[in-house]
Design an enzyme around this catalytic site. Structure first.
Site, PDB file in Angstrom:
ATOM      1  N   HIS A   1       3.593  48.140  46.876  1.00  0.00           N
ATOM      2  CA  HIS A   1       4.093  46.981  46.133  1.00  0.00           C
ATOM      3  C   HIS A   1       5.441  46.576  46.687  1.00  0.00           C
ATOM      4  O   HIS A   1       6.239  47.424  47.079  1.00  0.00           O
ATOM      5  CB  HIS A   1       4.201  47.297  44.632  1.00  0.00           C
ATOM      6  CG  HIS A   1       4.895  48.586  44.336  1.00  0.00           C
ATOM      7  ND1 HIS A   1       4.279  49.814  44.463  1.00  0.00           N
ATOM      8  CD2 HIS A   1       6.174  48.843  43.955  1.00  0.00           C
ATOM      9  CE1 HIS A   1       5.135  50.768  44.155  1.00  0.00           C
ATOM     10  NE2 HIS A   1       6.308  50.207  43.850  1.00  0.00           N
ATOM     11  N   MET A   2       5.662  45.281  46.696  1.00  0.00           N
ATOM     12  CA  MET A   2       6.951  44.742  47.129  1.00  0.00           C
ATOM     13  C   MET A   2       7.702  44.302  45.883  1.00  0.00           C
ATOM     14  O   MET A   2       7.177  43.547  45.063  1.00  0.00           O
ATOM     15  CB  MET A   2       6.709  43.557  48.056  1.00  0.00           C
ATOM     16  CG  MET A   2       7.973  42.886  48.520  1.00  0.00           C
ATOM     17  SD  MET A   2       7.545  41.473  49.536  1.00  0.00           S
ATOM     18  CE  MET A   2       7.072  42.318  51.017  1.00  0.00           C
TER      19      MET A   2
HETATM   20  P1  5GP Z   1       8.409  52.212  42.879  1.00  0.00           P
HETATM   21  O1  5GP Z   1       9.493  53.118  42.410  1.00  0.00           O
HETATM   22  O2  5GP Z   1       7.083  52.915  42.995  1.00  0.00           O
HETATM   23  O3  5GP Z   1       8.779  51.435  44.112  1.00  0.00           O
HETATM   24  O4  5GP Z   1       8.269  51.110  41.745  1.00  0.00           O
HETATM   25  C1  5GP Z   1       7.315  51.144  40.741  1.00  0.00           C
HETATM   26  C2  5GP Z   1       7.663  50.037  39.759  1.00  0.00           C
HETATM   27  O5  5GP Z   1       6.551  49.798  38.927  1.00  0.00           O
HETATM   28  C3  5GP Z   1       8.847  50.372  38.862  1.00  0.00           C
HETATM   29  O6  5GP Z   1       9.875  49.410  39.020  1.00  0.00           O
HETATM   30  C4  5GP Z   1       8.247  50.379  37.462  1.00  0.00           C
HETATM   31  O7  5GP Z   1       9.121  49.857  36.482  1.00  0.00           O
HETATM   32  C5  5GP Z   1       7.000  49.503  37.641  1.00  0.00           C
HETATM   33  N1  5GP Z   1       5.920  49.838  36.724  1.00  0.00           N
HETATM   34  C6  5GP Z   1       5.420  51.086  36.486  1.00  0.00           C
HETATM   35  N2  5GP Z   1       4.391  51.017  35.615  1.00  0.00           N
HETATM   36  C7  5GP Z   1       4.239  49.689  35.310  1.00  0.00           C
HETATM   37  C8  5GP Z   1       3.317  48.987  34.465  1.00  0.00           C
HETATM   38  O8  5GP Z   1       2.444  49.570  33.814  1.00  0.00           O
HETATM   39  N3  5GP Z   1       3.452  47.644  34.407  1.00  0.00           N
HETATM   40  C9  5GP Z   1       4.406  46.967  35.128  1.00  0.00           C
HETATM   41  N4  5GP Z   1       4.446  45.640  34.987  1.00  0.00           N
HETATM   42  N5  5GP Z   1       5.274  47.598  35.936  1.00  0.00           N
HETATM   43  C10 5GP Z   1       5.190  48.946  36.031  1.00  0.00           C
END
Ligand code: 5GP
Length: 120
Positions: free
Chosen positions: A101-102
């Site tokens: 994800h970006m």
């Molecule tokens: P990472 O740390 O993997 O780059 O970012 C994951 C992101 O996904 C985090 O900013 C977190 O807040 C978001 N996130 C995690 N679970 C959910 C969800 O169920 N819904 C949404 N909209 N965002 C999520």
């Protein structure tokens, strides 16, 4: 065997999310725990766990993530002042969700790019 994450359910609209964009290749929705006034996640519809797993076949969807980011930034009023696009890869970068994800973050002066200090 690649395990699905919550993002696959959001993409299939099986669980709610604040969707801002979707097409055949990518989906964008607001982060549940925003780190800036605008914080949107742009994800490929196909599950690719990390940047380490990308191949040449994924180039169209990875390119689409950028063009969609630019379109959303314009729509959200971020284009003129600017914004940041972030892709975290695995634990040193703090990746929590193993579906590429970006992050599109903006709406405020974001400050230094990295929070740790590095001296060569
Ligand atoms: P990472 O740390 O993997 O780059 O970012 C994951 C992101 O996904 C985090 O900013 C977190 O807040 C978001 N996130 C995690 N679970 C959910 C969800 O169920 N819904 C949404 N909209 N965002 C999520």
């Amino acid at each position: 065997m690649v395990e699905e994450t919550i993002f696959s359910k959001i993409i299939r609209r099986e669980i709610p999310a604040d969707l801002v964009y979707q097409d055949a290749l990518v989906t964008a929705f607001r982060d549940i725990s925003p780190q800036a006034p605008t914080h949107i996640l742009i994800v490929p519809n196909l599950l690719i766990p990390t940047v380490n797993d990308v191949t040449i076949e994924h180039e169209a969807m990875l390119g689409r993530m950028i063009t969609v980011a630019a379109k959303i930034a314009e729509k959200e009023g971020l284009a003129e002042d600017g914004y940041r696009l972030i892709l975290n890869c695995k634990h040193h970068a703090g990746q929590e969700i193993y579906h590429i994800h970006m992050h599109l973050v903006g709406g405020v002066l974001l400050g230094p790019m990295l929070s740790y200090s590095f001296k060569k």
